[in-house]
Scaffold this active site. Structure first.
Site, PDB file in Angstrom:
ATOM      1  N   ASN A  11      52.678 -71.561  82.910  1.00  0.00           N
ATOM      2  CA  ASN A  11      51.656 -72.299  82.149  1.00  0.00           C
ATOM      3  C   ASN A  11      52.254 -72.629  80.781  1.00  0.00           C
ATOM      4  O   ASN A  11      52.381 -71.749  79.933  1.00  0.00           O
ATOM      5  CB  ASN A  11      50.400 -71.419  82.012  1.00  0.00           C
ATOM      6  CG  ASN A  11      49.340 -72.083  81.148  1.00  0.00           C
ATOM      7  OD1 ASN A  11      49.467 -73.240  80.746  1.00  0.00           O
ATOM      8  ND2 ASN A  11      48.282 -71.344  80.844  1.00  0.00           N
ATOM      9  N   TRP A  12      52.640 -73.881  80.619  1.00  0.00           N
ATOM     10  CA  TRP A  12      53.327 -74.274  79.384  1.00  0.00           C
ATOM     11  C   TRP A  12      52.364 -74.409  78.203  1.00  0.00           C
ATOM     12  O   TRP A  12      52.808 -74.604  77.064  1.00  0.00           O
ATOM     13  CB  TRP A  12      54.092 -75.588  79.603  1.00  0.00           C
ATOM     14  CG  TRP A  12      55.183 -75.485  80.632  1.00  0.00           C
ATOM     15  CD1 TRP A  12      55.581 -74.348  81.296  1.00  0.00           C
ATOM     16  CD2 TRP A  12      56.026 -76.540  81.121  1.00  0.00           C
ATOM     17  NE1 TRP A  12      56.599 -74.635  82.166  1.00  0.00           N
ATOM     18  CE2 TRP A  12      56.901 -75.978  82.087  1.00  0.00           C
ATOM     19  CE3 TRP A  12      56.124 -77.903  80.848  1.00  0.00           C
ATOM     20  CZ2 TRP A  12      57.859 -76.736  82.752  1.00  0.00           C
ATOM     21  CZ3 TRP A  12      57.081 -78.661  81.531  1.00  0.00           C
ATOM     22  CH2 TRP A  12      57.933 -78.069  82.467  1.00  0.00           C
ATOM     23  N   LYS A  13      51.074 -74.355  78.481  1.00  0.00           N
ATOM     24  CA  LYS A  13      50.044 -74.461  77.427  1.00  0.00           C
ATOM     25  C   LYS A  13      50.304 -75.693  76.566  1.00  0.00           C
ATOM     26  O   LYS A  13      50.789 -76.698  77.068  1.00  0.00           O
ATOM     27  CB  LYS A  13      49.952 -73.162  76.619  1.00  0.00           C
ATOM     28  CG  LYS A  13      49.724 -71.947  77.527  1.00  0.00           C
ATOM     29  CD  LYS A  13      49.319 -70.703  76.787  1.00  0.00           C
ATOM     30  CE  LYS A  13      49.131 -69.554  77.787  1.00  0.00           C
ATOM     31  NZ  LYS A  13      48.670 -68.315  77.177  1.00  0.00           N
ATOM     32  N   HIS A  97      40.954 -70.890  82.641  1.00  0.00           N
ATOM     33  CA  HIS A  97      41.872 -70.098  81.814  1.00  0.00           C
ATOM     34  C   HIS A  97      41.083 -69.527  80.638  1.00  0.00           C
ATOM     35  O   HIS A  97      40.196 -70.189  80.093  1.00  0.00           O
ATOM     36  CB  HIS A  97      43.038 -70.968  81.299  1.00  0.00           C
ATOM     37  CG  HIS A  97      44.103 -70.122  80.671  1.00  0.00           C
ATOM     38  ND1 HIS A  97      43.998 -69.657  79.376  1.00  0.00           N
ATOM     39  CD2 HIS A  97      45.259 -69.620  81.165  1.00  0.00           C
ATOM     40  CE1 HIS A  97      45.058 -68.902  79.110  1.00  0.00           C
ATOM     41  NE2 HIS A  97      45.842 -68.868  80.186  1.00  0.00           N
ATOM     42  N   GLU A  99      41.660 -69.213  77.630  1.00  0.00           N
ATOM     43  CA  GLU A  99      41.661 -70.030  76.404  1.00  0.00           C
ATOM     44  C   GLU A  99      40.650 -71.168  76.517  1.00  0.00           C
ATOM     45  O   GLU A  99      40.034 -71.555  75.519  1.00  0.00           O
ATOM     46  CB  GLU A  99      43.087 -70.530  76.121  1.00  0.00           C
ATOM     47  CG  GLU A  99      43.965 -69.390  75.588  1.00  0.00           C
ATOM     48  CD  GLU A  99      45.432 -69.472  75.965  1.00  0.00           C
ATOM     49  OE1 GLU A  99      45.907 -70.547  76.355  1.00  0.00           O
ATOM     50  OE2 GLU A  99      46.112 -68.427  75.880  1.00  0.00           O
ATOM     51  N   GLU A 169      44.118 -62.279  84.415  1.00  0.00           N
ATOM     52  CA  GLU A 169      44.767 -62.345  83.103  1.00  0.00           C
ATOM     53  C   GLU A 169      43.901 -61.624  82.075  1.00  0.00           C
ATOM     54  O   GLU A 169      42.978 -62.224  81.508  1.00  0.00           O
ATOM     55  CB  GLU A 169      44.937 -63.803  82.668  1.00  0.00           C
ATOM     56  CG  GLU A 169      45.775 -64.630  83.615  1.00  0.00           C
ATOM     57  CD  GLU A 169      46.428 -65.814  82.896  1.00  0.00           C
ATOM     58  OE1 GLU A 169      47.658 -65.845  82.878  1.00  0.00           O
ATOM     59  OE2 GLU A 169      45.716 -66.662  82.334  1.00  0.00           O
ATOM     60  N   GLY A 175      49.596 -63.409  75.372  1.00  0.00           N
ATOM     61  CA  GLY A 175      50.288 -63.797  74.141  1.00  0.00           C
ATOM     62  C   GLY A 175      50.382 -62.684  73.113  1.00  0.00           C
ATOM     63  O   GLY A 175      50.712 -62.920  71.955  1.00  0.00           O
ATOM     64  N   SER A 214      51.573 -61.641  79.063  1.00  0.00           N
ATOM     65  CA  SER A 214      52.839 -61.092  78.571  1.00  0.00           C
ATOM     66  C   SER A 214      53.759 -60.618  79.699  1.00  0.00           C
ATOM     67  O   SER A 214      54.463 -59.617  79.569  1.00  0.00           O
ATOM     68  CB  SER A 214      52.593 -59.966  77.561  1.00  0.00           C
ATOM     69  OG  SER A 214      51.834 -60.436  76.467  1.00  0.00           O
ATOM     70  N   GLY A 235      53.049 -67.372  80.635  1.00  0.00           N
ATOM     71  CA  GLY A 235      52.866 -68.259  79.487  1.00  0.00           C
ATOM     72  C   GLY A 235      54.155 -68.366  78.690  1.00  0.00           C
ATOM     73  O   GLY A 235      55.056 -69.150  79.002  1.00  0.00           O
ATOM     74  N   GLY A 236      54.276 -67.559  77.655  1.00  0.00           N
ATOM     75  CA  GLY A 236      55.419 -67.621  76.736  1.00  0.00           C
ATOM     76  C   GLY A 236      56.772 -67.614  77.436  1.00  0.00           C
ATOM     77  O   GLY A 236      57.679 -68.370  77.064  1.00  0.00           O
TER      78      GLY A 236
HETATM   79  P1  13P Z   1      51.560 -65.129  78.019  1.00  0.00           P
HETATM   80  O1  13P Z   1      52.501 -64.923  79.159  1.00  0.00           O
HETATM   81  O2  13P Z   1      52.133 -65.912  76.887  1.00  0.00           O
HETATM   82  O3  13P Z   1      50.904 -63.844  77.601  1.00  0.00           O
HETATM   83  O4  13P Z   1      50.367 -66.054  78.595  1.00  0.00           O
HETATM   84  C1  13P Z   1      49.773 -65.716  79.787  1.00  0.00           C
HETATM   85  C2  13P Z   1      48.878 -66.822  80.177  1.00  0.00           C
HETATM   86  O5  13P Z   1      47.875 -67.081  79.549  1.00  0.00           O
HETATM   87  C3  13P Z   1      49.273 -67.637  81.341  1.00  0.00           C
HETATM   88  O6  13P Z   1      48.244 -68.470  81.729  1.00  0.00           O
END
Ligand code: 13P
Length: 258
Positions: A11-13, A97, A99, A169, A175, A214, A235-236
């Site tokens: 997930n590149w956000k 998600h 967020e 998640e 994050g 994470s 994510g990251g």
């Molecule tokens: P991180 O891996 O940056 O914690 O993000 C997880 C995430 O929200 C994937 O959708």
């Protein structure tokens, strides 16, 4: 032989540029060889999707949107329909998600409608669920997660839910560098699978449950080795070829039974 194929999703956000997304897509394409025993999906920002689709077309890598409208078309300024994603060759879409639930105030019911829209276009939705730190502290984890899943069950039934994937998640792990331990993840995944089994045992056994929060090359192997963890939503650590490959290599190893 694993019952369920591992899935590693990035997930590149809201990160990157057309240029960086292009080199990331090309880099992954050359780093991940054809014939792998696990699935790889990337979720770029909407505006990078056409370019990523162009790069990955015809390859073994898949792509999807980070969100989708609960409506099929019409006067919904800023929204993107499931049909539009389908037209870009997406096979996947994220729904709910944390967020989007938090910043976009998306309710369980709205997320369920998005999930249904995705199914209507033949997309595979990844239903994201998870509790906050406060909810975990007050022992509400299971109730929160089940209410998030139950809204989708009400909307599309267990057969509909089973056409997608669930990503657990925990909000406190996203994050933050704080990963759920493999045991904590397994505990929640097992809860989800056993509750789904009450509705439909076969679907529960087939459905892939991802962990996100994470997750990276250092913890992926322990997490993905758990019996009910079928991969990760990253994510990251999905933003560079090197970091994402570190996760993929663990999936590769496990998919070969090593
Ligand atoms: P991180 O891996 O940056 O914690 O993000 C997880 C995430 O929200 C994937 O959708």
């Amino acid at each position: 032989m694993l019952v369920r194929k591992l899935l590693v999703a990035g997930n590149w956000k809201m990160n990157g540029s057309i240029q960086s997304a292009s080199s990331l897509a090309s880099g992954l394409l050359s780093a991940i060889r054809d014939g792998i025993g696990y699935d790889v999906v990337v979720f770029p920002p909407f505006v990078h999707l056409p370019m990523v689709a162009h790069r990955l077309q015809g390859s073994h890598l898949q792509w999807g949107g980070q969100n989708v409208s609960a409506h099929s078309k019409g006067a919904f300024t800023s929204e993107i329909s499931a049909g539009m994603l389908k037209e870009l060759g997406c096979q996947w879409v994220l729904a709910g998600h944390s967020e989007c639930r938090h910043y976009g105030q998306e309710s369980n019911e709205l997320v369920a409608k998005k999930f249904a829209q995705a199914l209507g276009q033949g997309l595979m939705p990844v239903l994201c669920v998870g509790e906050t730190y406060e909810q975990r502290e007050s022992a509400e984890t299971e109730a929160i997660i089940w209410s998030q899943i139950d809204a989708v069950l009400t909307e599309v039934g267990v057969a509909g839910l089973g056409q997608g994937v669930i990503a657990y998640e925990p909000v406190w792990a996203i994050g933050t560098g704080l990963t759920a331990t493999a045991e904590q993840a397994q505990e929640v995944h097992q809860f989800i699978r056993s509750h789904l089994a009450v509705k439909d045992d076969i679907i529960a056994r087939r459905m892939r449950l991802l962990y996100g929060g994470s997750c990276n090359g250092s913890n992926a192997e322990a997490l993905f080795s758990m019996p009910d963890v079928d991969g990760g939503l990253i994510g990251g650590a999905s933003l560079t070829v090197e970091d994402f490959m570190a996760v993929c290599q663990k999936a590769d190893k496990l998919s070969k039974g090593e």
